[in-house]
Enzyme design. Structure first.
Site, PDB file in Angstrom:
ATOM      1  N   ARG A  72       0.848  -1.206   0.000  1.00 11.36           N
ATOM      2  CA  ARG A  72       0.000   0.000   0.000  1.00 11.36           C
ATOM      3  C   ARG A  72       0.877   1.248   0.000  1.00 11.36           C
ATOM      4  O   ARG A  72       0.595   2.239  -0.660  1.00 11.36           O
ATOM      5  CB  ARG A  72      -0.968   0.005   1.201  1.00 11.36           C
ATOM      6  CG  ARG A  72      -1.682   1.340   1.361  1.00 11.36           C
ATOM      7  CD  ARG A  72      -2.903   1.327   2.285  1.00 11.36           C
ATOM      8  NE  ARG A  72      -2.809   0.442   3.414  1.00 11.36           N
ATOM      9  CZ  ARG A  72      -2.053   0.656   4.505  1.00 11.36           C
ATOM     10  NH1 ARG A  72      -1.310   1.741   4.610  1.00 11.36           N
ATOM     11  NH2 ARG A  72      -2.033  -0.226   5.484  1.00 11.36           N
ATOM     12  N   ASP A 119      -8.011  18.500 -14.594  1.00 13.06           N
ATOM     13  CA  ASP A 119      -8.296  17.111 -14.947  1.00 13.06           C
ATOM     14  C   ASP A 119      -8.025  16.990 -16.443  1.00 13.06           C
ATOM     15  O   ASP A 119      -8.773  17.503 -17.273  1.00 13.06           O
ATOM     16  CB  ASP A 119      -9.757  16.793 -14.599  1.00 13.06           C
ATOM     17  CG  ASP A 119     -10.136  15.345 -14.898  1.00 13.06           C
ATOM     18  OD1 ASP A 119      -9.508  14.742 -15.797  1.00 13.06           O
ATOM     19  OD2 ASP A 119     -11.068  14.835 -14.252  1.00 13.06           O
ATOM     20  N   TYR A 128     -17.200  15.927 -14.912  1.00 10.46           N
ATOM     21  CA  TYR A 128     -17.753  14.577 -14.887  1.00 10.46           C
ATOM     22  C   TYR A 128     -18.790  14.468 -13.750  1.00 10.46           C
ATOM     23  O   TYR A 128     -18.547  14.978 -12.650  1.00 10.46           O
ATOM     24  CB  TYR A 128     -16.613  13.572 -14.715  1.00 10.46           C
ATOM     25  CG  TYR A 128     -17.084  12.177 -14.378  1.00 10.46           C
ATOM     26  CD1 TYR A 128     -18.000  11.509 -15.201  1.00 10.46           C
ATOM     27  CD2 TYR A 128     -16.648  11.520 -13.235  1.00 10.46           C
ATOM     28  CE1 TYR A 128     -18.454  10.245 -14.892  1.00 10.46           C
ATOM     29  CE2 TYR A 128     -17.090  10.244 -12.921  1.00 10.46           C
ATOM     30  CZ  TYR A 128     -18.001   9.618 -13.748  1.00 10.46           C
ATOM     31  OH  TYR A 128     -18.461   8.364 -13.432  1.00 10.46           O
ATOM     32  N   LYS A 153      -9.233   5.818 -18.840  1.00 10.58           N
ATOM     33  CA  LYS A 153      -9.573   6.318 -20.171  1.00 10.58           C
ATOM     34  C   LYS A 153      -8.378   6.165 -21.121  1.00 10.58           C
ATOM     35  O   LYS A 153      -7.903   5.066 -21.322  1.00 10.58           O
ATOM     36  CB  LYS A 153     -10.073   7.759 -20.046  1.00 10.58           C
ATOM     37  CG  LYS A 153     -11.143   7.935 -18.943  1.00 10.58           C
ATOM     38  CD  LYS A 153     -12.365   7.089 -19.219  1.00 10.58           C
ATOM     39  CE  LYS A 153     -13.526   7.252 -18.271  1.00 10.58           C
ATOM     40  NZ  LYS A 153     -13.313   7.154 -16.847  1.00 10.58           N
TER      41      LYS A 153
HETATM   42  O1  P1T Z   1     -14.196   6.492 -13.461  1.00  9.29           O
HETATM   43  P1  P1T Z   1     -12.976   6.940 -12.747  1.00  9.29           P
HETATM   44  O2  P1T Z   1     -11.727   6.254 -13.160  1.00  9.29           O
HETATM   45  O3  P1T Z   1     -13.167   6.977 -11.253  1.00  9.29           O
HETATM   46  O4  P1T Z   1     -12.721   8.461 -13.209  1.00  9.29           O
HETATM   47  C1  P1T Z   1     -13.595   9.518 -12.928  1.00  9.29           C
HETATM   48  C2  P1T Z   1     -13.455  10.580 -13.976  1.00  9.29           C
HETATM   49  C3  P1T Z   1     -12.677  11.687 -13.693  1.00  9.29           C
HETATM   50  N1  P1T Z   1     -12.505  12.686 -14.593  1.00  9.29           N
HETATM   51  C4  P1T Z   1     -13.097  12.629 -15.804  1.00  9.29           C
HETATM   52  C5  P1T Z   1     -12.897  13.762 -16.764  1.00  9.29           C
HETATM   53  C6  P1T Z   1     -13.875  11.536 -16.153  1.00  9.29           C
HETATM   54  O5  P1T Z   1     -14.437  11.519 -17.374  1.00  9.29           O
HETATM   55  C7  P1T Z   1     -14.081  10.481 -15.217  1.00  9.29           C
HETATM   56  C8  P1T Z   1     -14.927   9.303 -15.536  1.00  9.29           C
HETATM   57  N2  P1T Z   1     -15.785   9.494 -16.616  1.00  9.29           N
HETATM   58  C9  P1T Z   1     -16.640   8.563 -17.135  1.00  9.29           C
HETATM   59  C10 P1T Z   1     -16.785   7.324 -16.632  1.00  9.29           C
HETATM   60  C11 P1T Z   1     -17.422   9.004 -18.313  1.00  9.29           C
HETATM   61  O6  P1T Z   1     -17.987   8.175 -19.030  1.00  9.29           O
HETATM   62  O7  P1T Z   1     -17.465  10.216 -18.540  1.00  9.29           O
END
Ligand code: P1T
Length: 389
Positions: free
Chosen positions: A55, A179, A107, A204
């Site tokens: 961790r 972000d 998001y 992503k």
């Molecule tokens: O899903 P996660 O890995 O926890 O990430 C969150 C997140 C943070 N920032 C942006 C710009 C994002 O698009 C996302 C997650 N977005 C999607 C799942 C979506 O379909 O837009």
């Protein structure tokens, strides 16, 4: 890559393949080993080789963190179990009474985290359109410690001027977090533009194959990095070594994937704009985009995300999304495969209807994540589904 190459400054494409991943000294393996061990033997209490417990630190995660830092041009990289895990940990650097000034279009899960989790803990947020950087000056409070923005934003593809916003925020003593999930380090370097912190959902483009949920933070701010390192261990939202390996592997092809998908998206955006069933297209590469000039200034390409409004609202959108055959109707983005979704029902359902309306996330809005398939097949799929809409 030999360590001696480290003294030259390397291009992003080269860093993506090699940064943080020298050949394994014990075997010469050219790919980073997946070190699954949860704990590491110490010669005597406190006498270890840099790792104590996975961790707190793990060799595969270390490699990923070094690679992420190199890609974003920052000193310190941190990997997390999800994008929201990264966001949660960053937001815990704040204390009750602090204020977050957030871009209005983020998001849905980020909005929910700020509004439903952080606010009840005493960290308030306001959500403001930062298209005009002076909005930052107007909306900052004495207790604003963090300015949080996506650019391009999810899902409206707004573009905010990172340099101008950072200049204003810094004068008032707040850190700026970008972000960079939609742009990726291939197309945009927020730290070089003046931001203090870069955040990613590595789920992503960085992983790029829709088989990992992960997050990342990169910064050169020593005090922030020290606190985040403490919280990463103290809060424990860390990724598995296997997921770290997959993201490292995905990153190796990041630039080729992003370049290909971006070229296709630019073409699709133009064709959508000319289609009679399409009312409006949101894509920063279009000259008609209100912040096209800022996008041109701060990005090296306009990305592979497109949002557009179908005439007639919900029913045509449903028919369009159901009729697609190559694009999967699914949440998420940034994978090699093309995806399409309905933000109001899917990714942004947690944003209150009133705010969705203000932002333009209406019932006719569809969002595309353009993948790396043949452009001719992708357009044929879209055109066929538009016919059925
Ligand atoms: O899903 P996660 O890995 O926890 O990430 C969150 C997140 C943070 N920032 C942006 C710009 C994002 O698009 C996302 C997650 N977005 C999607 C799942 C979506 O379909 O837009």
């Amino acid at each position: 890559m030999k360590a001696s190459a480290g003294s030259r400054s390397l291009a992003l494409e080269t860093l993506a393949v090699h940064a943080g991943q020298p050949a394994d000294p014990t075997s010469g393996a050219v790919m980073m080993p997946i070190v699954l061990a949860s704990t590491f033997a110490q010669r005597s209490p406190g006498e270890h080789q840099g790792f104590e417990y996975s961790r707190s630190g793990n060799p595969t995660r270390n490699a990923l963190e070094a690679c992420l830092a190199a890609l974003e041009g920052g000193k310190h990289g941190f990997a997390f179990a999800s994008g929201l895990g990264a966001s949660t940990t960053v937001l815990h650097t704040l204390k009750p009474g602090d204020h977050v000034l957030s871009g209005d279009d983020v998001y849905g899960g980020t909005f929910r985290l700020l509004d439903k989790v952080l606010a009840p803990m005493g960290v308030a947020s306001s959500f403001v359109d930062l298209s005009d950087p002076q909005a930052v000056a107007r909306s900052m409070r004495p207790e604003t410690k963090l300015v949080w923005l996506e650019t391009p934003t999810n899902p409206m593809l707004k573009i905010f001027d990172i340099g101008a916003i950072a200049e204003i925020a810094k004068k008032r003593g707040a850190r700026v977090l970008v972000d960079n999930t939609f742009a990726t380090p291939v197309l945009q370097s927020p730290l070089a533009l003046g931001a203090d912190i870069v955040l990613h959902s590595t789920t992503k483009y960085l992983n790029g194959h829709s088989d990992v949920v992960g997050g990342a933070v990169v910064t050169s701010d020593e005090a922030f990095a020290e606190r985040l390192r403490f919280l990463q261990n103290a809060m424990g939202a860390v990724p598995s070594p296997f997921d770290c390996y997959l993201v490292l592997r995905g990153i190796k092809t990041l630039s080729v994937r992003v370049e290909r998908a971006t070229a296709s998206a630019a073409n699709i955006a133009e064709r959508l704009r000319a289609h009679p069933k399409v009312e409006r297209v949101y894509y920063p590469g279009l000259e008609t985009h209100p912040n096209h000039a800022v996008a041109k200034k701060q990005m090296r390409g306009f990305g592979a995300m497109i949002s557009f409004v179908l005439r007639g609202g919900l029913e045509p959108s449903r028919r369009f999304l159901s009729a697609l055959e190559i694009f999967a109707c699914a949440e998420s983005l940034g994978g090699v495969e093309s995806l399409a979704e309905h933000p109001a029902i899917m990714t942004h359902a947690s944003v209150p209807a009133e705010q969705r309306k203000t932002l333009g996330i209406d019932d006719g809005l569809c969002r595309l994540s353009v993948g790396v398939e043949a452009l001719s097949d992708l357009w044929a799929d879209i055109e066929g589904a538009l016919d059925k809409a």
